[in-house]
Motif scaffolding. Structure first.
Motif, PDB file in Angstrom:
ATOM      1  N   ASP A 121       0.836  -1.203   0.000  1.00 18.29           N
ATOM      2  CA  ASP A 121       0.000   0.000   0.000  1.00 18.29           C
ATOM      3  C   ASP A 121       0.869   1.252   0.000  1.00 18.29           C
ATOM      4  N   LEU A 122       1.942   1.233   0.807  1.00 20.15           N
ATOM      5  CA  LEU A 122       2.865   2.367   0.850  1.00 20.15           C
ATOM      6  C   LEU A 122       3.659   2.504  -0.443  1.00 20.15           C
ATOM      7  N   ILE A 123       4.015   1.376  -1.037  1.00 25.53           N
ATOM      8  CA  ILE A 123       4.736   1.417  -2.318  1.00 25.53           C
ATOM      9  C   ILE A 123       3.894   2.140  -3.368  1.00 25.53           C
ATOM     10  N   VAL A 124       2.624   1.775  -3.467  1.00 24.35           N
ATOM     11  CA  VAL A 124       1.744   2.425  -4.445  1.00 24.35           C
ATOM     12  C   VAL A 124       1.565   3.897  -4.099  1.00 24.35           C
ATOM     13  N   ALA A 125       1.408   4.212  -2.816  1.00 19.55           N
ATOM     14  CA  ALA A 125       1.242   5.609  -2.404  1.00 19.55           C
ATOM     15  C   ALA A 125       2.477   6.440  -2.746  1.00 19.55           C
ATOM     16  N   ASN A 126       3.672   5.873  -2.505  1.00 19.80           N
ATOM     17  CA  ASN A 126       4.903   6.598  -2.833  1.00 19.80           C
ATOM     18  C   ASN A 126       5.036   6.823  -4.333  1.00 19.80           C
ATOM     19  N   MET A 127       4.655   5.814  -5.094  1.00 20.85           N
ATOM     20  CA  MET A 127       4.729   5.937  -6.549  1.00 20.85           C
ATOM     21  C   MET A 127       3.736   6.979  -7.066  1.00 20.85           C
ATOM     22  N   ALA A 128       2.533   6.983  -6.475  1.00 26.27           N
ATOM     23  CA  ALA A 128       1.462   7.852  -6.970  1.00 26.27           C
ATOM     24  C   ALA A 128       1.485   9.250  -6.364  1.00 26.27           C
ATOM     25  N   GLY A 129       2.132   9.414  -5.198  1.00 25.09           N
ATOM     26  CA  GLY A 129       2.123  10.705  -4.543  1.00 25.09           C
ATOM     27  C   GLY A 129       0.779  11.045  -3.926  1.00 25.09           C
ATOM     28  N   GLN A 130       0.007  10.014  -3.565  1.00 27.86           N
ATOM     29  CA  GLN A 130      -1.302  10.201  -2.942  1.00 27.86           C
ATOM     30  C   GLN A 130      -1.673   8.916  -2.220  1.00 27.86           C
ATOM     31  N   LEU A 131      -2.763   8.958  -1.458  1.00 24.98           N
ATOM     32  CA  LEU A 131      -3.207   7.752  -0.792  1.00 24.98           C
ATOM     33  C   LEU A 131      -3.425   6.645  -1.810  1.00 24.98           C
ATOM     34  N   PRO A 146       7.141  -0.684 -14.787  1.00 27.00           N
ATOM     35  CA  PRO A 146       8.070  -1.459 -13.946  1.00 27.00           C
ATOM     36  C   PRO A 146       9.125  -0.578 -13.279  1.00 27.00           C
ATOM     37  N   THR A 147       9.619   0.414 -13.989  1.00 27.73           N
ATOM     38  CA  THR A 147      10.655   1.290 -13.425  1.00 27.73           C
ATOM     39  C   THR A 147      10.142   2.058 -12.224  1.00 27.73           C
ATOM     40  N   GLU A 148       8.964   2.686 -12.349  1.00 26.98           N
ATOM     41  CA  GLU A 148       8.406   3.483 -11.257  1.00 26.98           C
ATOM     42  C   GLU A 148       8.020   2.597 -10.074  1.00 26.98           C
ATOM     43  N   LEU A 149       7.410   1.459 -10.362  1.00 30.91           N
ATOM     44  CA  LEU A 149       6.978   0.568  -9.291  1.00 30.91           C
ATOM     45  C   LEU A 149       8.172   0.013  -8.521  1.00 30.91           C
ATOM     46  N   ASN A 150       9.211  -0.394  -9.241  1.00 30.73           N
ATOM     47  CA  ASN A 150      10.394  -0.945  -8.583  1.00 30.73           C
ATOM     48  C   ASN A 150      11.161   0.115  -7.809  1.00 30.73           C
ATOM     49  N   ALA A 151      11.164   1.342  -8.308  1.00 27.07           N
ATOM     50  CA  ALA A 151      11.853   2.424  -7.595  1.00 27.07           C
ATOM     51  C   ALA A 151      11.177   2.696  -6.253  1.00 27.07           C
ATOM     52  N   ALA A 152       9.860   2.725  -6.246  1.00 29.20           N
ATOM     53  CA  ALA A 152       9.117   2.947  -4.995  1.00 29.20           C
ATOM     54  C   ALA A 152       9.334   1.790  -4.031  1.00 29.20           C
ATOM     55  N   LYS A 153       9.390   0.578  -4.563  1.00 29.27           N
ATOM     56  CA  LYS A 153       9.633  -0.602  -3.729  1.00 29.27           C
ATOM     57  C   LYS A 153      11.025  -0.543  -3.111  1.00 29.27           C
ATOM     58  N   THR A 202      -0.506  15.712   4.830  1.00 22.77           N
ATOM     59  CA  THR A 202       0.897  15.942   4.489  1.00 22.77           C
ATOM     60  C   THR A 202       1.451  14.882   3.544  1.00 22.77           C
ATOM     61  N   ALA A 203       0.621  13.884   3.231  1.00 22.74           N
ATOM     62  CA  ALA A 203       1.049  12.764   2.377  1.00 22.74           C
ATOM     63  C   ALA A 203       2.294  12.100   2.947  1.00 22.74           C
ATOM     64  N   THR A 204       2.310  11.968   4.292  1.00 22.19           N
ATOM     65  CA  THR A 204       3.437  11.370   4.984  1.00 22.19           C
ATOM     66  C   THR A 204       2.983  10.116   5.714  1.00 22.19           C
ATOM     67  N   ALA A 205       3.770   9.069   5.597  1.00 23.46           N
ATOM     68  CA  ALA A 205       3.470   7.821   6.302  1.00 23.46           C
ATOM     69  C   ALA A 205       4.495   7.599   7.397  1.00 23.46           C
ATOM     70  N   GLN A 206       4.047   7.020   8.506  1.00 22.04           N
ATOM     71  CA  GLN A 206       4.949   6.635   9.584  1.00 22.04           C
ATOM     72  C   GLN A 206       4.774   5.156   9.880  1.00 22.04           C
ATOM     73  N   ILE A 207       5.913   4.471  10.006  1.00 21.90           N
ATOM     74  CA  ILE A 207       5.918   3.060  10.361  1.00 21.90           C
ATOM     75  C   ILE A 207       6.515   2.964  11.759  1.00 21.90           C
ATOM     76  N   GLN A 208       5.694   2.579  12.719  1.00 23.87           N
ATOM     77  CA  GLN A 208       6.141   2.498  14.101  1.00 23.87           C
ATOM     78  C   GLN A 208       6.487   1.061  14.457  1.00 23.87           C
ATOM     79  N   ASP A 209       7.719   0.874  14.927  1.00 24.06           N
ATOM     80  CA  ASP A 209       8.158  -0.423  15.430  1.00 24.06           C
ATOM     81  C   ASP A 209       7.687  -0.524  16.872  1.00 24.06           C
ATOM     82  N   LEU A 210       6.680  -1.371  17.128  1.00 17.89           N
ATOM     83  CA  LEU A 210       6.067  -1.450  18.458  1.00 17.89           C
ATOM     84  C   LEU A 210       6.981  -2.120  19.461  1.00 17.89           C
TER      85      LEU A 210
END
Length: 217
Positions: A121-131, A146-153, A202-210
């Motif tokens: 989900d985050l990979i697609v969001a980073n590639m698209a610049g939106q949710l 493939p280039t854009e998808l792999n770059a985001a990944k 802000t189109a910002t994601a946070q990944i919290q390590d619990l």
């Protein structure tokens, strides 16, 4: 003689008839031609536990197909007759919590694995610049290469390397394409100990390590 001429004419007609039948059979007139192989994309839809729900795939022409997700989180969608690239949406519940997760694939991924997780989900969001869910509703397929998808990944994988290495996953683990089981081991164990939140303003994601209470932005 007249009798011999008649016999020759009959033989000639028989030869022409046999030749015509042979040509028909040689041109596929028989019923033994193999059926075309199915084109599928399969994977796991999970967020620490399997997603209980359905996967929807949408192709470049807007054609959609829906498949139920199996109890173990696995899914398989027949994309025969559809046009790449594709976006995927897994909708349902995980542990009673309602989730919507998005992923994506290109023509290179047909007959291979594409997972649907908070990280895809985050990979697609980073590639698209939106949710990612917004992108699924109105995808810009021209940007889904493939280039854009792999770059985001690759970008997200680099951010997650400490978490991935903690559970013994190699640096070459592919968040999109490496098959895994939703059984709380390996990669699935990573999703058990993280919480992903997205601020749409802000189109910002946070990944919290619990476990270690650290944040990856």
């Amino acid at each position: 003689t007249t009798s011999m001429r008649s016999k020759c004419q009959v033989s000639l007609k028989a030869l022409v008839l046999c030749t015509g039948l042979a040509m028909l059979q040689g041109c596929g007139g028989g019923s033994d031609a193999p059926a075309p192989a199915a084109s599928t994309i399969s994977g796991t839809a999970a967020a620490g536990a399997p997603v209980i729900g359905q996967v929807t795939v949408k192709d470049a022409n807007g054609l959609m197909r829906v498949k139920d997700i199996n109890a173990d989180g696995s899914y398989s969608v027949d994309v025969s007759g559809m046009t790449a690239p594709f976006v995927f949406r897994a909708s349902g519940t995980v542990g009673g919590r309602v989730v919507t997760l998005v992923s994506a694939a290109t023509s290179d991924d047909i007959n291979h694995t594409i997972n649907i997780t908070p990280f895809t989900d985050l990979i697609v969001a980073n590639m698209a610049g939106q949710l990612a869910s917004t992108y699924f509703d109105s995808p810009d397929f021209a940007a889904l290469t493939p280039t854009e998808l792999n770059a985001a990944k690759t970008t997200l994988t680099q951010r997650l390397l400490p978490l991935l290495s903690n559970v013994g996953l190699a640096s070459g683990f592919d968040l999109l394409r490496t098959a895994f089981a939703a059984d709380h081991s390996g990669f699935d164990a990573v999703m058990d100990v993280v919480r992903v939140t997205v601020d749409p303003a802000t189109a910002t994601a946070q990944i919290q390590d619990l476990v270690n209470n650290t944040l990856i932005t």
